[in-house]
Design an enzyme around this catalytic site. Sequence first.
Site, mmCIF file in Angstrom:
data_model
loop_
_atom_site.group_PDB
_atom_site.id
_atom_site.type_symbol
_atom_site.label_atom_id
_atom_site.label_comp_id
_atom_site.label_asym_id
_atom_site.label_seq_id
_atom_site.Cartn_x
_atom_site.Cartn_y
_atom_site.Cartn_z
ATOM 1 N N TYR A 198 49.015 9.518 17.691
ATOM 2 C CA TYR A 198 49.961 10.567 17.283
ATOM 3 C C TYR A 198 51.193 9.992 16.587
ATOM 4 O O TYR A 198 52.314 10.384 16.864
ATOM 5 C CB TYR A 198 50.374 11.428 18.487
ATOM 6 C CG TYR A 198 49.219 11.904 19.308
ATOM 7 C CD1 TYR A 198 48.260 12.753 18.753
ATOM 8 C CD2 TYR A 198 49.040 11.502 20.622
ATOM 9 C CE1 TYR A 198 47.166 13.183 19.495
ATOM 10 C CE2 TYR A 198 47.955 11.921 21.372
ATOM 11 C CZ TYR A 198 47.027 12.764 20.800
ATOM 12 O OH TYR A 198 45.943 13.184 21.539
ATOM 13 N N HIS A 199 50.950 9.078 15.641
ATOM 14 C CA HIS A 199 52.051 8.466 14.901
ATOM 15 C C HIS A 199 51.908 8.651 13.391
ATOM 16 O O HIS A 199 52.116 7.714 12.631
ATOM 17 C CB HIS A 199 52.122 6.957 15.193
ATOM 18 C CG HIS A 199 52.435 6.602 16.599
ATOM 19 N ND1 HIS A 199 52.304 5.314 17.093
ATOM 20 C CD2 HIS A 199 52.900 7.345 17.625
ATOM 21 C CE1 HIS A 199 52.647 5.287 18.364
ATOM 22 N NE2 HIS A 199 53.014 6.506 18.716
ATOM 23 N N PRO A 200 51.556 9.824 12.896
ATOM 24 C CA PRO A 200 51.405 9.970 11.446
ATOM 25 C C PRO A 200 52.745 9.845 10.723
ATOM 26 O O PRO A 200 53.762 10.362 11.175
ATOM 27 C CB PRO A 200 50.814 11.371 11.287
ATOM 28 C CG PRO A 200 51.263 12.113 12.506
ATOM 29 C CD PRO A 200 51.297 11.098 13.599
ATOM 30 N N ASP A 258 48.577 6.283 10.048
ATOM 31 C CA ASP A 258 48.673 6.625 11.463
ATOM 32 C C ASP A 258 48.170 5.438 12.273
ATOM 33 O O ASP A 258 47.277 4.702 11.830
ATOM 34 C CB ASP A 258 47.819 7.866 11.757
ATOM 35 C CG ASP A 258 48.023 8.418 13.162
ATOM 36 O OD1 ASP A 258 49.005 8.036 13.818
ATOM 37 O OD2 ASP A 258 47.192 9.242 13.589
ATOM 38 N N HIS A 259 48.755 5.235 13.437
ATOM 39 C CA HIS A 259 48.236 4.242 14.375
ATOM 40 C C HIS A 259 47.050 4.844 15.113
ATOM 41 O O HIS A 259 47.169 5.907 15.723
ATOM 42 C CB HIS A 259 49.312 3.847 15.393
ATOM 43 C CG HIS A 259 50.424 3.049 14.813
ATOM 44 N ND1 HIS A 259 51.736 3.195 15.229
ATOM 45 C CD2 HIS A 259 50.451 2.100 13.850
ATOM 46 C CE1 HIS A 259 52.509 2.370 14.551
ATOM 47 N NE2 HIS A 259 51.753 1.699 13.708
#
Length: 625
Positions: free
Chosen positions: A554-556, A353-354
């Site tokens: 919110y980039h999983p 994730d980011h």
Amino acid sequence: METCLPASCTSAIAGSPIPLFAHLLQTLITAQCAITRPNQYPRDRTEEISSSKEPEFDFIVVGGGSAGSAVAARLSEVGSWKVLLIEAGEDPSPTSDVPGLLLQLQGTAEDYSYEVEPQKEACLGMRDQRCKWAKGKALGGSSVINVLLYVYGNDKDFDSWAERGNEGWSYEEVLPYFMKSQNCDPELLEKTGGRFFGKGGPLDVRNFNYTESRMQEILLDAVRELGVPVLDYFNGDRFVGFGKALGTVGDGLRANTARAFLSPAKDRENLFVLKSARVEKLEMDGTRAIGVQVKLKNGKSLKIRASKEVVLSAGTVSTPQILMLSGIGPKDHLRELGIEVLADLPVGRGIQDHVIWLGIQMSYVDEAKVPISPTYFLDAAYDYLVHRKGELATIGGVDLLGFVNVDDPKDPYPNVEFHNTFVPQGATFKMEALMNAFGVADDLVQEFTRSSLDSDVVFMGPALLKPKSKGRIELRSADPADPVRIFANYLTAREDVDTLLKSVDFVRRILDTEVFKKFGIKLRHVPIGGCAGTEPFSREYWECSIRHTTTTVYHPTGSARMGPVGHPDAVVDPRLKVQKIQGLRVIDASVMPDMPSGNINAPTIMIAEKGADLIKREWLRKDEL
């Protein structure tokens, strides 16, 4: 105008709480109901399907999000195929269509609001010391609640996918699938000669039509002074620099994937949609997926068959949950829960994730700034509803991005993405909304809000583009109603912390420019309770700040990773077929073998376009035989 006032519109608004100037906007949005036209999405065919004795379709697509909406629409282009799309949410709300209200969407019925497991290395300044993962629960999925930014990443990202044995996934091979979706601004196409962007697709991709503040231009002047490129556009052939990002927006409205892909397909008789329906598990015949078991909105379970394939597009969290509940996953974990193992695969392992660090704040006083008007909200609402312009047509200045390599300024590929946010003096409502959206603890929200009382505030939030830390997703139980356990494992790799610390050096260089000195822009110390014993701006303070104020963007990705057949880290093969299983594919962000260097919505839609094409090529050829 009377046709804009039916119960379908007013009830949709009433179901979407808006803390700020709620009554005003609800009234005006109802009056301007054309923002979300009644019946613009496919109708719910639950009653028709559930009344069938043995419902069967050629393809079942699980999840109507960024990927699933595109996959279902593309498959339904083949008129002889019956396609079923199953979505746990309902149609997007009118509130979600207004870009400037995006911070009001988290924690509503359109958000799953997952919580990750507590950890000692990160999220210490979040509520209950737990980061939360927002995820869209509506047709269009996370494209309904995200920040609308449309960023590819870079060529090296996708070339590395191909180099790892994923044939067909190099940059030049995936670029046409980015372009296929797009309906880009003619000026952008003229600038680039059509090399990187497309036209005539269903998805509007545009620049936002509003500048948040003079600070955007000040920051761009400062990076120019440093010799950092200022880019006319991202997604081209230059990957380091600052500039304004494109967004999934058209005519001032959010272009979610349900509006883009499903609305044009809504009258196709071969496209069926189940809404408010949760897939509990796959129906299996040995190691072949033959359908799904669905929990309908009335609480009843229904088994639905797929004669060709089941496609999981449920996202990085729900896709591994469904796989594991169906016996596809790590054998030891499944056996602990009493689930029969059909395929031992690393489902839920290796997620990335980011993460973004919120602790770098700068302050200044803009002497030329016009004070916030008492009619500020009224003016913004009028400007938007009448002209589709102004602050509500944009995303609060977050479209100004910076991609930098903090290890080597000469490297053409970045390792940090700066998300730049500006909070005007006195705009405490904006600071509170921003911090609450990230789930920041109340004491820190108060400190951050206090900082906006006496000056303008600039956030330069560095996000790790290539995190080394990896997490996992596990089942809590064998009950499909139980949420999964998310072990994000943020900042467990020392290299991730060191990279974020180096981003402070880049910010200091910006602060030392003549442009910033002219405006008196300074670094602001943010008191953090857990860091009280550290000296302000020391290395110890910054690292403590990182542990407390770093959270997710919110980039999983990567919970069902793509790889060559037999690779120990792979769940799906390069054709997105689940390994060791027949009749089953995964087409969503969970298949990414490594994170792209940017926001993930555009790559997710690209994966959907390519995945749908892979299915078409295979089954149209079979149907001809």
